[in-house]
Write an enzyme that holds these catalytic residues in place. Structure first.
Site, short mmCIF file in Angstrom:
data_model
loop_
_atom_site.label_atom_id
_atom_site.label_comp_id
_atom_site.label_asym_id
_atom_site.label_seq_id
_atom_site.Cartn_x
_atom_site.Cartn_y
_atom_site.Cartn_z
N ASP A 97 0.60 -1.44 -0.10
CA ASP A 97 0.20 -0.05 -0.09
C ASP A 97 0.50 1.09 -0.20
O ASP A 97 1.33 1.63 1.23
CB ASP A 97 -0.55 0.21 1.32
N LYS A 146 0.32 3.59 -2.32
CA LYS A 146 -0.45 4.44 -2.73
C LYS A 146 0.15 5.74 -4.19
O LYS A 146 0.77 6.49 -3.61
CB LYS A 146 -1.56 5.01 -2.26
N ILE A 199 5.17 11.20 -11.43
CA ILE A 199 5.22 10.72 -12.15
C ILE A 199 5.53 9.58 -12.59
O ILE A 199 5.93 8.34 -12.55
CB ILE A 199 5.64 12.04 -12.87
N ASN A 203 7.51 8.23 -14.58
CA ASN A 203 9.46 7.49 -14.46
C ASN A 203 9.19 6.92 -13.20
O ASN A 203 10.52 6.12 -12.32
CB ASN A 203 10.39 8.63 -14.74
N SER A 245 -11.30 5.87 2.70
CA SER A 245 -12.56 5.89 3.09
C SER A 245 -12.62 6.74 4.62
O SER A 245 -13.45 7.05 5.04
CB SER A 245 -11.90 4.67 4.33
N ALA A 288 -11.84 0.19 13.12
CA ALA A 288 -11.56 1.53 13.59
C ALA A 288 -12.29 2.82 13.26
O ALA A 288 -12.18 3.02 14.53
CB ALA A 288 -9.84 1.94 13.77
N GLN A 289 -12.26 2.91 11.80
CA GLN A 289 -12.89 3.80 11.31
C GLN A 289 -14.27 3.99 11.57
O GLN A 289 -15.21 4.60 10.47
CB GLN A 289 -12.60 4.09 10.29
P1 BMP Z 1 -7.15 0.47 10.12
O1 BMP Z 1 -8.74 -1.03 10.27
O2 BMP Z 1 -6.73 1.03 10.98
O3 BMP Z 1 -8.01 1.76 9.97
O4 BMP Z 1 -6.34 0.42 8.77
C1 BMP Z 1 -7.23 0.36 7.16
C2 BMP Z 1 -6.05 0.42 6.14
O5 BMP Z 1 -6.38 1.04 4.84
C3 BMP Z 1 -5.30 1.72 6.49
O6 BMP Z 1 -3.31 0.92 6.05
C4 BMP Z 1 -4.77 2.72 6.22
O7 BMP Z 1 -3.84 3.13 5.33
C5 BMP Z 1 -5.83 1.82 4.79
N1 BMP Z 1 -6.59 3.11 3.39
C6 BMP Z 1 -7.29 3.40 4.45
O8 BMP Z 1 -8.35 3.32 5.48
N2 BMP Z 1 -8.75 3.98 3.52
C7 BMP Z 1 -8.63 4.21 2.23
O9 BMP Z 1 -9.24 4.86 2.10
C8 BMP Z 1 -7.60 3.71 2.06
C9 BMP Z 1 -6.23 3.05 2.56
O10 BMP Z 1 -5.60 2.35 2.15
#
Ligand code: BMP
Length: 462
Positions: free
Chosen positions: A94, A96, A100, A102, A152, A209-210
């Site tokens: 991951d 992301k 550019i 290259n 997210s 967690a989110q």
């Molecule tokens: P967590 O369940 O602890 O929130 O982790 C989510 C994982 O997904 C983290 O590695 C975060 O960087 C990644 N992530 C995210 O949470 N939202 C996105 O939109 C894209 C992600 O890659």
């Protein structure tokens, strides 16, 4: 069937769904909780911790996702440690990637050669920059690429989310293995699935967690849920991973839908969200009453929905090689804004038709630049009996233009298709009104009895 990049990666992940009874990808972000410490002992301790958690959760996950902090702390060699322990467990980097072409190629070359199965890349960097990764994925023997089309966190609403339909189109065009969609917002996962089609994987982070509920993104159309903190900070990560595995594996995926149904579902939600379709008792210009009222002219006032509608038109055309044209013409008034947006998206030349000839100058009815014989696709918002479409097509034909196809968003199913056929025109629609009513009923935005009453009216408006 489209051949996506990363066939081996996709197959490995998909195979684990049933063998391991899970749809979880573990985000092994443990380096985030580590105080940066370059000492060899701290590095070793971190590697051990990563390997320990990976082994604990391996029976309950389809893949493990590694992030920047981890690779910055211990280097890409972590991949080899994990591969040695679990050769069949797919590993996703991951990073992301967002540079550019290259620089992206350079990042991808190192990452794939370290043994990573798939790399996450930002979609907003554009096609040429993504190609930097694609070319390396090919060279490395068809590795996986996952494109971020939405995110997210709340800030995703600011810039990325308004571009999601365009990013989905890019994901489809580039045949990437999968996309990232917000597990915190299942309705948007649902919309992404509808626009994306069934083949490309959807990976949804934000569960646990989110605030995203385990299984919700799967039920909305995602293939996998990415879960980090809720697993690796648990007292017993293996047990937690097993719980999430069960919740994601038993979540009911949405029923398979045909492209036509997908158009209907997306359009129905879109129309209801912006109030472009209303239910009640409406007096029509004819003096008769109708149990529904539809006004697509409001859509351009909602940029996000306007983009989605343009996207649906684009997708319909992309799937129909038999519809050919040199120019696109909008029927006044609603059709002009739709045709403008579509021309912009397709880089196609626009014409529009005046309701009445200009009273001065050349008394033109067709505005824009064209040559006699040019093939024109006609666009409008909806079709009732087809009268206004035929009138507009006549103006184009009077100007020596060739017209064979008419594209509208909604067919009110009142004889338009037949009238057009008689005028040697083929009608293409995103959705007939009866399909929209059925979609809204299925989405519980319309009661069964109201849907029945409206469908009866559509069959027999008299
Ligand atoms: P967590 O369940 O602890 O929130 O982790 C989510 C994982 O997904 C983290 O590695 C975060 O960087 C990644 N992530 C995210 O949470 N939202 C996105 O939109 C894209 C992600 O890659």
């Amino acid at each position: 069937m489209v051949k996506l990049f990363g066939q081996a990666f996709i197959k490995k992940m998909n195979a684990r769904v049933d063998t391991h009874k899970t749809r979880v990808i573990h985000a092994l972000d443990v380096a985030n909780t580590f105080t940066p410490d370059a000492s060899e002992s701290a590095r070793k301790e971190l590697i051990e911790r990563v390997c320990h958690i990976a082994t604990a959760v391996e029976p309950h996950v389809v893949a493990i996702k590694l992030n920047y902090p981890l690779v910055l702390a211990v280097g890409l060699e972590i991949v080899q440690y994990l591969k040695k322990l679990h050769p069949d467990l797919p590993l996703i980097a991951d990073f992301k990637v967002a540079d550019i072409d290259n620089t992206n190629a350079w990042i991808a070359r190192h990452t794939y050669s370290a043994g990573i199965d798939a790399i996450i890349v930002q979609g907003f960097i554009g096609e040429d920059a993504i190609q930097g990764v694609i070319q390396e994925a090919k060279k490395a023997g068809d590795q996986g690429i996952i494109l971020v089309v939405d995110m997210s966190h709340p800030g995703a609403a600011q810039f990325i989310h308004p571009q999601t339909p365009r990013l989905i189109n890019l994901a489809k065009k580039l045949k990437v293995s999968g996309v990232i969609a917000p597990g915190t917002r299942p309705p948007q996962v649902h919309e992404i699935r509808n626009l994306l089609g069934n083949e490309t994987l959807i990976l949804a982070p934000g569960v646990g967690a989110q605030g995203g509920k385990a299984g919700s993104a799967i039920s909305a159309g995602a293939d996998y849920e990415i879960i980090g903190r809720s697993i690796y900070t648990a007292d017993n990560p293996a047990l937690k991973a097993k719980e999430f595995a069960e919740l994601t594996y038993t979540a009911q995926p949405p029923a398979d839908v045909s492209p036509q149904e997908a158009f209907s579902n997306t359009l129905a939600t879109l129309l209801a969200n912006v109030g472009a379709i209303k239910f009640g008792e409406f007096k029509l210009a004819s003096g008769k009453t109708s149990p529904y009222y539809i006004d697509l002219r409001v859509i351009p006032s909602f940029p996000q929905e306007f983009q989605i509608l343009t996207d649906l038109f684009t997708q319909l055309l992309a799937g129909r090689q038999d519809i050919t044209f040199d120019r696109i013409a909008g029927v006044p008034t609603a059709g002009i804004s739709f045709a403008t947006a579509l021309c912009n998206r397709l880089s196609a030349p626009l014409l529009y038709i005046r309701s009445k000839p200009k009273k001065y100058g050349q008394q033109k009815r067709v505005e824009g630049v064209f040559e006699p014989g040019d093939h024109v696709l006609v666009i409008d918002d909806l079709i009732t009996d087809g009268g206004s479409k035929i009138e507009a097509v006549q103006a184009l034909r009077d100007a020596d233009l060739k017209v064979t196809d008419v594209l509208v968003a909604v067919d009110r199913e009142q004889g338009g298709a037949k009238q057009l056929k008689d005028a040697k025109l083929t009608l293409h629609v995103l959705a007939p009104i009866s399909h929209l009513i059925k979609s809204l009923e299925a989405e519980k935005r319309l009661s069964k009895s109201d849907a029945k009453r409206i469908l009866a009216y559509i069959t027999n408006p008299g």
